[in-house]
Design a protein around this motif. Structure first.
Motif, PDB file in Angstrom:
ATOM      1  N   ALA A  36     107.241 -85.383 134.965  1.00  0.00           N
ATOM      2  CA  ALA A  36     108.290 -86.053 134.037  1.00  0.00           C
ATOM      3  C   ALA A  36     107.946 -85.572 132.626  1.00  0.00           C
ATOM      4  N   MET A  37     106.704 -85.125 132.194  1.00  0.00           N
ATOM      5  CA  MET A  37     106.310 -84.618 130.918  1.00  0.00           C
ATOM      6  C   MET A  37     107.019 -83.085 131.039  1.00  0.00           C
ATOM      7  N   LEU A  38     106.779 -82.442 131.917  1.00  0.00           N
ATOM      8  CA  LEU A  38     107.438 -81.057 131.945  1.00  0.00           C
ATOM      9  C   LEU A  38     109.150 -81.182 131.914  1.00  0.00           C
ATOM     10  N   ALA A  39     109.594 -81.997 132.755  1.00  0.00           N
ATOM     11  CA  ALA A  39     110.810 -82.309 132.878  1.00  0.00           C
ATOM     12  C   ALA A  39     111.325 -82.656 131.306  1.00  0.00           C
ATOM     13  N   ALA A  40     110.838 -83.577 130.720  1.00  0.00           N
ATOM     14  CA  ALA A  40     111.292 -83.969 129.290  1.00  0.00           C
ATOM     15  C   ALA A  40     111.072 -82.861 128.584  1.00  0.00           C
ATOM     16  N   ARG A  41     110.230 -81.874 128.665  1.00  0.00           N
ATOM     17  CA  ARG A  41     109.994 -80.769 127.654  1.00  0.00           C
ATOM     18  C   ARG A  41     111.095 -79.686 127.936  1.00  0.00           C
TER      19      ARG A  41
END
Length: 114
Positions: A36-41
């Motif tokens: 999720a963190m990578l997708a948000a970035r």
């Protein structure tokens, strides 16, 4: 084997498996968080380096969780040995943990080398 030993053995077996499952769930939760963190970035309005420190800390936490999981496997292995000695033939089907499942984390390997 007496009744108390049988009850203790059953309880330990249940609790070890529960601890191992919780360790696995923790690792899965961290993997989802990282995803999720990578997708948000990847949002075009967010700078590419945003959250890098958080990702690095999460990766460190994942490594620690994997080390914990490995330690729990070692606990399980030791308890299986105790059961073989103290329970004799009454232990049911023994838990066999293959040696390659007992991987060391990089940090643990570094402590051994020092």
């Amino acid at each position: 084997m007496n009744n108390r030993m049988q009850n203790d053995a059953r309880n330990l077996k249940k609790l070890v498996r529960e601890a191992e499952a919780l360790a696995d769930e923790t690792i899965i939760a961290m993997a989802r968080l990282k995803q999720a963190m990578l997708a948000a970035r990847q949002n075009p309005e967010v700078e590419i380096a945003t959250g890098q420190r958080a990702l690095m800390r999460l990766t460190e936490a994942e490594s620690q969780a994997l080390s914990m999981s490995t330690s729990l496997l070692r606990v399980h292995d030791e308890l299986s040995k105790v059961a073989r000695v103290h329970a004799g033939g009454d232990i049911g089907s023994p838990t066999v943990i293959p040696p390659d499942a007992m991987v060391q984390s990089r940090a643990a390997a570094e402590r051994v080398e020092a």
